[in-house]
Enzyme design. Structure first.
Site, PDB file in Angstrom:
ATOM      1  CG  HIS A   1      42.681 -56.776   7.072  1.00  0.00           C
ATOM      2  ND1 HIS A   1      41.768 -56.496   8.066  1.00  0.00           N
ATOM      3  CD2 HIS A   1      42.257 -56.086   5.981  1.00  0.00           C
ATOM      4  CE1 HIS A   1      40.827 -55.687   7.585  1.00  0.00           C
ATOM      5  NE2 HIS A   1      41.119 -55.412   6.326  1.00  0.00           N
ATOM      6  CD  GLU A   2      43.554 -56.155   2.357  1.00  0.00           C
ATOM      7  OE1 GLU A   2      42.535 -56.502   1.726  1.00  0.00           O
ATOM      8  OE2 GLU A   2      43.641 -55.064   2.933  1.00  0.00           O
TER       9      GLU A   2
ATOM     10  CG  HIS B   1      38.694 -58.355   2.972  1.00  0.00           C
ATOM     11  ND1 HIS B   1      37.497 -57.977   3.525  1.00  0.00           N
ATOM     12  CD2 HIS B   1      39.592 -57.403   3.346  1.00  0.00           C
ATOM     13  CE1 HIS B   1      37.651 -56.849   4.202  1.00  0.00           C
ATOM     14  NE2 HIS B   1      38.922 -56.488   4.117  1.00  0.00           N
TER      15      HIS B   1
ATOM     16  CD  GLU C   1      37.322 -53.787   5.937  1.00  0.00           C
ATOM     17  OE1 GLU C   1      38.458 -54.190   6.263  1.00  0.00           O
ATOM     18  OE2 GLU C   1      37.033 -53.434   4.783  1.00  0.00           O
TER      19      GLU C   1
ATOM     20  CG  HIS D   1      40.063 -45.876   3.828  1.00  0.00           C
ATOM     21  ND1 HIS D   1      41.340 -46.118   4.272  1.00  0.00           N
ATOM     22  CD2 HIS D   1      39.512 -47.091   3.575  1.00  0.00           C
ATOM     23  CE1 HIS D   1      41.552 -47.425   4.294  1.00  0.00           C
ATOM     24  NE2 HIS D   1      40.467 -48.039   3.886  1.00  0.00           N
TER      25      HIS D   1
ATOM     26  NE  ARG E   1      33.549 -49.926   4.756  1.00  0.00           N
ATOM     27  CZ  ARG E   1      33.479 -50.038   3.428  1.00  0.00           C
ATOM     28  NH1 ARG E   1      34.420 -50.700   2.772  1.00  0.00           N
ATOM     29  NH2 ARG E   1      32.481 -49.493   2.771  1.00  0.00           N
TER      30      ARG E   1
END
EC number: 3.4.-.-
Length: 694
Positions: free
Chosen positions: A405-406, A409, A432, A582, A591
């Site tokens: 996932h990261e 980005h 995302e 968050h 998001r």
């Protein structure tokens, strides 16, 4: 220090330029202006990234406060004066389409004064400190031997103190554990990693309830600073024409009437979520008894996660055999670096660039000390090739997913790094979605076999009876009908049902069934949770919540959207929404809700390209996305790179339409992906008359 900002004399001078020069000369001047603005944007972003990185790796750095203050002052002055210029030019009709979009990106959002920016930074840091410092230490009251698991130590401690039993008509306070003398402490559980690991691995309801409650003890102290933070943001938002900060958060996503849009998406997937919820509740009731209602919401502490949004640890309750990918990774002696290299290899196989040398030298992938704030983060440092990862990773499949996932980005950062500074960003929901879309490719049986996490037998263990409906529409109709039929079922006697539960319904399930069930338990509960967090905050921001009932209102929404309740009544002394990173980090969460749908659409598009070698809008109805292996597909990689490389240079709908042929977010691809699961769960619901809904 950046000295490139526009004084009021510059503003007047540029307006004179506009009025005095011929059109082509004025056009050149405006082009030069925007070049300077984009260059300054990159410089400011570079400074901001350096400060943010340092705050994460060493928040106690004594020089950070001064550096941050200087940076904020410079950026506020520069941005506001730049916006005065471009807004004036816009009113005169002097900007082309590209410049209009850059002006919009530059000047949207709250307008902070320097004092407000400093106050916000201090409040933000205070909230993160409360969140990051969560810990509980258990005193050595029984000389428990070293080497016992955290669960075993807590269990013995609870038994010794008769915790959670009524003592003289009242419950024992939890605070004694938080403040246990260090000289008596056996061990401490610190930070979200250790708390959530215990929630994932323990199956003891008393231990789970203890850990769940302790995690939320200190978040009560967020209530006052959170209110101050919202007040500051609302004031700054109103200064730029928004009614409150929530309106700006929604505006950033460029979706008209986002609230209604999100509710409609939620309703489109709710029948599937309720089916999963009902089956999970049924099997939890078999294990834990009457503490789990047969027809009502599920107690939050029994769902395998601190926040009740990842139920994958419960798969073993539903199926008699499972595939433990964590154990297999450990048996192969995988390290964190091994996982990162395998993630990098997947992206490279698509024709995307490898992680840079700076990534490997500057990233922080394991915890070095207790000061680090290790929530997964991908950093664009706005320097050539400087992209970093901050994540204190273990060696589990969940960690493997976070790394993909990261790194998604970071692939996005690399793809649009050639764009002007203001376009070096993207719609946050799209941002995302990339890494998670790739994870659907990673989770295919073929790729798991490729990286030795499945054996040959499991790879070819396909359930041939798992026929797929002809099209998505028919499947969706069936899901809705099942929802209506079983919602009104009469509750059966629990003991009678338990006596008839056997392995005949789930004992012959295939590898595909196991993988898709685990995937659904991991992903589907995130959908209502991600909607909940921002729907609640939007209401808070606009002042529509009773200040004396903030926590009650939060749990009312949890019950409505997730079908979950706390293990005890939660009073107004608590601020349980603050138990989510968050919220403490002041990051919008919607998001992730939108990404839950977009990532399926994106993966299906990549799958089509991989299978057909181009960008078809049509594929056969009887195809199984779970077995769509996109590894090595340069065509899929080309589509992905095209989408990412545009950054924010166009509205997201235009980018989607021109890259994957869709212009809206829908649940169609998600429902297509989970069609095989629907049949398995429906079989269980029908056999045991499992109630659906809460």
């Amino acid at each position: 220090m950046i000295t490139l900002y526009l004084r009021k004399t510059d503003i007047r001078f540029l307006l004179i330029l506009f009025l005095s020069f011929k059109f082509h000369s004025c056009e050149d001047a405006i082009n030069t202006l925007f070049e300077q603005i984009n260059e300054a944007t990159v410089k400011f972003n570079r400074l901001g990234a350096e400060i943010a990185w340092q705050y994460s790796v060493d928040p106690n750095d004594a020089g950070l406060t001064r550096r941050s203050a200087d940076y904020q002052l410079e950026r506020i002055v520069w941005q506001q004066r730049s916006c005065e210029v471009v807004e004036g030019l816009h009113e005169q009709g002097a900007l082309n389409v590209t410049q209009q979009r850059q002006a919009h990106l530059l000047c949207r959002g709250p307008k902070f004064t320097y004092e407000e920016a400093r106050a916000m930074s201090n409040l933000y840091d205070g909230l993160l400190t409360i969140y990051s410092n969560a810990a509980v230490c258990v005193p050595n009251i029984s000389n428990v031997a070293d080497g016992l698991s955290h669960e075993a130590v807590i269990k013995q401690y609870l038994v010794k103190l008769n915790r959670f039993a009524k003592v003289d008509g009242r419950n024992v306070s939890l605070k004694t554990d938080k403040n246990a003398p260090k000289r008596e402490a056996i061990f401490c559980i610190k930070g979200e990693e250790e708390f959530d690991k215990l929630m994932k691995t323990s199956k003891d309801p008393e231990v789970l309830e203890f850990v769940w409650k302790i995690w939320r003890e200190d978040t009560r102290y967020m209530r006052a600073p959170f209110r101050e933070l919202v007040n500051v943001q609302n004031e700054a938002a109103r200064r730029n024409g928004y009614t409150n900060i929530g309106e700006f958060w929604r505006d950033e996503l460029e979706i008209d009437d986002l609230r209604t849009f999100c509710r409609r998406l939620y309703q489109s997937v709710k029948p599937l979520y309720e089916l999963v919820h009902g089956v999970v509740r049924f099997y939890l009731r078999q294990r834990y008894g009457d503490v789990v209602s047969a027809r009502g919401p599920i107690p939050a502490h029994l769902l395998g996660n601190l926040w009740s949004y990842n139920w994958e640890p419960l798969a073993e309750f539903i199926i008699p055999k499972t595939i433990d990918l964590d154990d297999r990774m450990k048996s192969l002696n995988w390290t964190v670096i091994d996982m990162v290299k395998r993630a990098d290899d997947f992206y490279i196989s698509l024709g995307l660039p490898a992680m840079t040398e700076t990534f490997w030298s500057k990233s922080l992938m394991t915890r070095v000390n207790d000061n680090e704030r290790c929530h997964g983060t991908a950093a664009d440092m706005f320097k050539d090739g400087d992209f970093r990862l901050l994540y204190c990773s273990g060696t589990s499949f969940e960690d493997f997913s976070v790394l993909h996932h990261e790194m998604g980005h970071i692939q996005y950062y690399m793809a649009y790094q050639h764009r002007p500074g203001l376009f070096r960003q993207a719609n946050t929901a799209l941002h995302e979605s990339v890494g998670d879309a790739i994870m659907y490719g990673v989770r295919t049986p073929q790729h798991l076999h490729r990286i030795r996490l499945l054996n040959d037998t499991e790879l070819f263990d396909v359930n041939n009876n798992n026929k797929i409906n002809k099209n998505v529409r028919k499947t969706t109709v069936k899901m809705v009908n099942a929802h209506r039929i079983y919602k009104n079922n009469i509750e059966s006697d629990t003991n009678r049902i338990a006596a008839f539960i056997d392995d005949s319904d789930v004992g012959d399930i295939s590898t595909d069934d196991i993988l898709i069930l685990k995937q659904a338990l991991n992903k589907l509960p995130q959908i209502p949770f991600s909607l909940l967090i921002d729907e609640y905050r939007w209401r808070y921001f606009e002042g529509s919540l009773d200040e004396n009932s903030l926590n009650r209102h939060f749990w009312d929404m949890v019950r409505e959207l997730q079908g979950v309740v706390p293990p005890e009544r939660r009073g107004e002394e608590y601020f349980d929404v603050g138990a989510v990173f968050h919220v403490a980090d002041n990051t919008p969460y919607i998001r992730y809700f939108l990404s839950s749908f977009l990532q399926h659409q994106l993966f299906e598009s990549l799958c089509r390209a991989s299978v057909r070698g181009r960008r078809p809008r049509w594929m056969p109805a009887k195809w199984d996305l779970l077995r769509c292996d996109i590894y090595g597909s340069k065509v899929a990689g080309k589509i992905l790179k095209d989408l990412m490389s545009r950054g924010s240079s166009q509205p997201w709908r235009q980018i989607l339409e021109e890259t994957i042929g869709e212009s809206n977010i829908s649940a169609t691809s998600l429902n297509t992906y989970y069609r095989p699961l629907y049949k398995l769960l429906t079989r269980l619901v029908q056999k045991y008359s499992i109630p659906i809904g809460w």
